[in-house]
Design an enzyme around this catalytic site. Structure first.
Site, PDB file in Angstrom:
ATOM      1  N   GLU A 498       9.879 -24.823   5.764  1.00 43.91           N
ATOM      2  CA  GLU A 498      10.322 -24.748   7.158  1.00 43.91           C
ATOM      3  C   GLU A 498      10.582 -23.310   7.604  1.00 43.91           C
ATOM      4  O   GLU A 498      10.342 -22.953   8.757  1.00 43.91           O
ATOM      5  CB  GLU A 498      11.558 -25.618   7.385  1.00 43.91           C
ATOM      6  CG  GLU A 498      11.328 -27.107   7.168  1.00 43.91           C
ATOM      7  CD  GLU A 498      10.178 -27.665   7.992  1.00 43.91           C
ATOM      8  OE1 GLU A 498       9.923 -27.140   9.101  1.00 43.91           O
ATOM      9  OE2 GLU A 498       9.526 -28.609   7.528  1.00 43.91           O
ATOM     10  N   HIS A 504       6.536 -17.605  11.318  1.00 46.34           N
ATOM     11  CA  HIS A 504       5.416 -17.639  12.264  1.00 46.34           C
ATOM     12  C   HIS A 504       5.929 -17.437  13.694  1.00 46.34           C
ATOM     13  O   HIS A 504       5.280 -16.781  14.508  1.00 46.34           O
ATOM     14  CB  HIS A 504       4.700 -18.993  12.126  1.00 46.34           C
ATOM     15  CG  HIS A 504       3.309 -19.012  12.667  1.00 46.34           C
ATOM     16  ND1 HIS A 504       2.536 -20.152  12.678  1.00 46.34           N
ATOM     17  CD2 HIS A 504       2.541 -18.056  13.235  1.00 46.34           C
ATOM     18  CE1 HIS A 504       1.354 -19.892  13.208  1.00 46.34           C
ATOM     19  NE2 HIS A 504       1.335 -18.624  13.558  1.00 46.34           N
TER      20      HIS A 504
END
Length: 708
Positions: A498, A504
């Site tokens: 996660e 990202h």
């Protein structure tokens, strides 16, 4: 394979829409209000424009959402009817900048309806879902608006746009065409009706499934049936609603607690509660999912496609359902063959313990753990004391990010949160510059849906000069008060996974919020998160965080060796259950418009048989159709295959890291510059190829799974 994220997230999760931003212009209609009491009506004054949960009340959401929808509609109408000739600024950028109040509110509302919901929020969610769908149609089925975009698209080569602006225009045009902008007026009305129905049904599914999950918890008043659980486990399972113990359901078919439970009847009871949670109970979803599938097939046909999957896969790496089934066909025979070998081993273990029963799904994890102990001398309870939650986060997850990307952290205690369990950290660049805020919400509770996911409260955008505010949500068992939160290795991997999504989002470097960070195709978005899993067992990282919670001693090398040697253990089961879920998703979404879907269970059985994924009796799908929230409410319809697709990418990618020195700043910076920071500004195949130097290969994945 990872315990998956669900999405609203990646429909809520890692889908990017124009997120919470700061617009300096004061003439935006949505910023005009007769009230200053609703905290959503103005930009938050907290650092990074983080939502101020000390001020937000349940009653604030509906008026803010309604006012936001109205303001967005007014902005759309103003763009569509602008008498001036369309320009990039007065059309494309104007649409990109519209809806600030709505986006700001919706980001928080989506987070709360997933992670901390209640009856009030669920009622608002049901009411607003069709209105959100109608608003989307008001954009993408608006003929005048579409013609302005088409005019610009037809002459885009003469507009002198930079690469990202050109990609933004192209992205909007793709969305217009996919949404049905080319349909006749009559067909557009039909499509709007379908979209409204689907919005209501998916919301109804979410609400029904949450009730089914909560009702499916198993209550025990006697300790004897719970033999095998540790005292710490029993403390954690104390029934908050009364006496005895209450074991809640995880979102997956298999339940982690079955590994420890010695009583076979107890295991069967809990498994059955999981398997039938939304099938035959008062919270039955079968009629809901068949109606969703039928409406999606109608929608696809209206839009000129044979199936919903054919329509849905247009902007993905796979492109077509045929490519997805091609991937399945390469994996199913090897996966099921390995699963059968594992089943045979487990059956032998059952007989060796003096039992003569046939292996059933509720026996698998319990006896598989015995097989693992026998083959690798590895006991899960040996591992957990070295995986204390906060140590894993700070000395493992954050440490790996520092080594690769140079980022550092500071815990913040002055930022209001929506629940006492939530941790907040501020992240910094290597040079000390602020990067963003990170919220971590790790423990399960009845108000939270199952699974694990990432999303944004605020999305990075140069257009609005905003930095990311990102959250990770998981469903780890909460320890009893005063006890440490000790994790299984699977949960450790989930934390790394996660946070890979979070990276990202944090490293996004885009002008436009709708191209920022994780706003990429389903079969690419899981790639960065899965790559990040690899650092969980990387020697330098593991020895830094795997510290005994009592003594502080690092995990012994002998135990590390056992973990690594057992890395391919049970991978036949793991891949087969995931393939079964992915196949169900594709089969539900390759039905034709005229195919009758009267019996969801019969359809599921036929689908698994057709894909040859029912050959190992004791391996059920990771999710049955009736509680498959990823595809019936979470944005993964015709997209669950992406976990397998991106697994192929991440194993291929990790081979590159291994061949170039592993965990180094140079490698991390290259991956950040060429992948993590690029958002949706390049074709994804090109992005991967430019970074990797070649197209992805499936062989590293097969080797990692022990299938080569």
């Amino acid at each position: 394979m990872k315990k998956i994220t669900s999405l609203l997230l990646l429909a809520l999760t890692v889908t990017a829409c124009n997120n919470s931003t700061k617009n300096p212009e004061k003439n935006d209609a949505e910023m005009k209000t007769d009230s200053i009491e609703n905290p959503f009506f103005t930009v938050s004054s907290l650092p990074y424009q983080a939502p101020d949960f000390s001020k937000i009340k349940d009653g604030d959401y509906r008026p803010a959402l309604q006012k936001g929808i109205e303001a967005k509609k007014q902005a759309i109408e103003a763009i569509a009817t602008n008498p001036d000739a369309p320009t990039f600024e007065n059309t494309v950028v104007a649409l990109e900048k519209s809806g600030e109040l709505l986006n700001r509110t919706r980001q928080v509302f989506g987070a709360m309806t997933s992670a901390n919901t209640n009856d009030t929020l669920q009622a608002i969610q049901e009411d607003m879902a069709p209105k959100f769908a109608a608003l989307n149609d008001a954009i993408y089925l608006n003929e005048a608006l579409y013609q302005r975009f088409k005019t610009l698209s037809d002459k885009k080569e003469t507009l002198d746009l930079d690469a990202e602006s050109k990609k933004l225009l192209e992205n909007y045009m793709e969305d217009f065409n996919i949404a049905g902008a080319n349909l006749s007026s009559e067909d557009k009305e039909t499509l709007k009706n379908i979209n409204t129905q689907l919005a209501s049904l998916t919301t109804k599914f979410t609400k029904t499934l949450l009730a089914a999950n909560n009702a499916g918890a198993s209550v025990f008043n006697d300790k004897a049936p719970l033999a095998g659980l540790s005292n710490s486990d029993l403390e954690g399972y104390k029934n908050p609603d009364g006496d005895g113990w209450k074991i809640p359901l995880q979102n997956t078919t298999q339940q982690p607690v079955l590994q420890s439970l010695q009583n076979r009847d107890t295991r069967e009871k809990i498994f059955t509660a999981s398997y039938y949670r939304a099938d035959g109970s008062e919270h039955d979803t079968k009629n809901i999912i068949t109606e969703i599938a039928e409406l999606r097939a109608q929608k696809a046909n209206l839009l000129g496609f044979d199936s919903y999957s054919g329509w849905k896969l247009q902007k993905t790496m796979a492109k077509t359902p045929e490519k997805v089934f091609e991937l399945f066909n390469k994996l199913v025979p090897a996966a099921t063959a390995k699963a059968q070998r594992e089943a045979d081993e487990i059956q032998k273990m059952i007989h060796s313990k003096g039992n003569d029963f046939t292996l059933e799904p509720w026996d698998w994890n319990h006896y598989a753990e015995m097989v693992r102990k026998a083959k690798y001398d590895l006991d899960e309870n040996q591992i957990k004391p070295y995986f204390e939650l906060k140590t894993v986060l700070e000395k493992g997850v954050f440490y790996a990010a520092e080594k690769l990307y140079g980022i550092t952290y500071k815990e913040r205690h002055d930022i209001p949160t929506y629940h006492d369990d939530v941790l907040v950290y501020e992240l910094f660049e290597e040079n000390g510059d602020a990067l963003g805020l990170f919220y971590a919400d790790f423990f399960s509770r009845p108000s939270k849906r199952g699974g694990a996911w990432m999303s944004n409260f605020v999305t990075q955008s140069k257009l609005y000069d905003t930095k990311p505010v990102i959250y990770n949500v998981c469903n780890f068992p909460k320890p009893a008060k005063g006890e440490p939160a000790l994790l299984s290795y699977d949960n450790v991997e989930t934390m790394f996974h996660e946070f890979g999504h979070a990276l990202h989002g944090f490293f996004a470097d885009q002008q436009y919020p709708s191209l920022s960070g994780t706003a990429v195709a389903r079969d690419f978005v899981e790639f960065p998160s899965q790559v990040n899993e690899n650092w969980a067992l990387y020697p330098e990282v593991l020895k830094n965080y795997a510290l005994h919670y009592k003594t502080g001693e690092p995990i012994p090398q002998a135990l590390i060796d056992k973990i690594k040697k057992s890395g391919t253990f049970n991978q036949g089961y793991s891949l087969t259950e995931t393939l079964a879920a992915a196949a169900l998703d594709m089969m539900w979404h390759t039905v034709s418009e005229d195919e009758a879907l009267n019996d969801a269970n019969a359809f599921e059985k036929k689908a698994l048989n057709k894909m040859k994924l029912d050959v190992v009796h004791a391996v059920p799908p990771r999710y049955r159709s009736t509680y498959f929230s990823h595809i019936f409410s979470g944005g993964y319809a015709a997209g669950y295959y992406s976990y397998i697709w991106t697994e192929m990418l991440h194993h291929d990618a990790y081979r590159w890291f291994e061949n170039h020195g592993g965990l180094t700043r140079e490698n991390g910076q290259r991956f950040r510059d060429m992948v993590l920071s690029r958002g949706n500004t390049l074709e994804l195949e090109q992005m991967y190829r430019d970074w990797r130097g070649s197209d992805p290969k499936i062989e590293p994945m097969l080797k990692a799974r022990g299938l080569d």
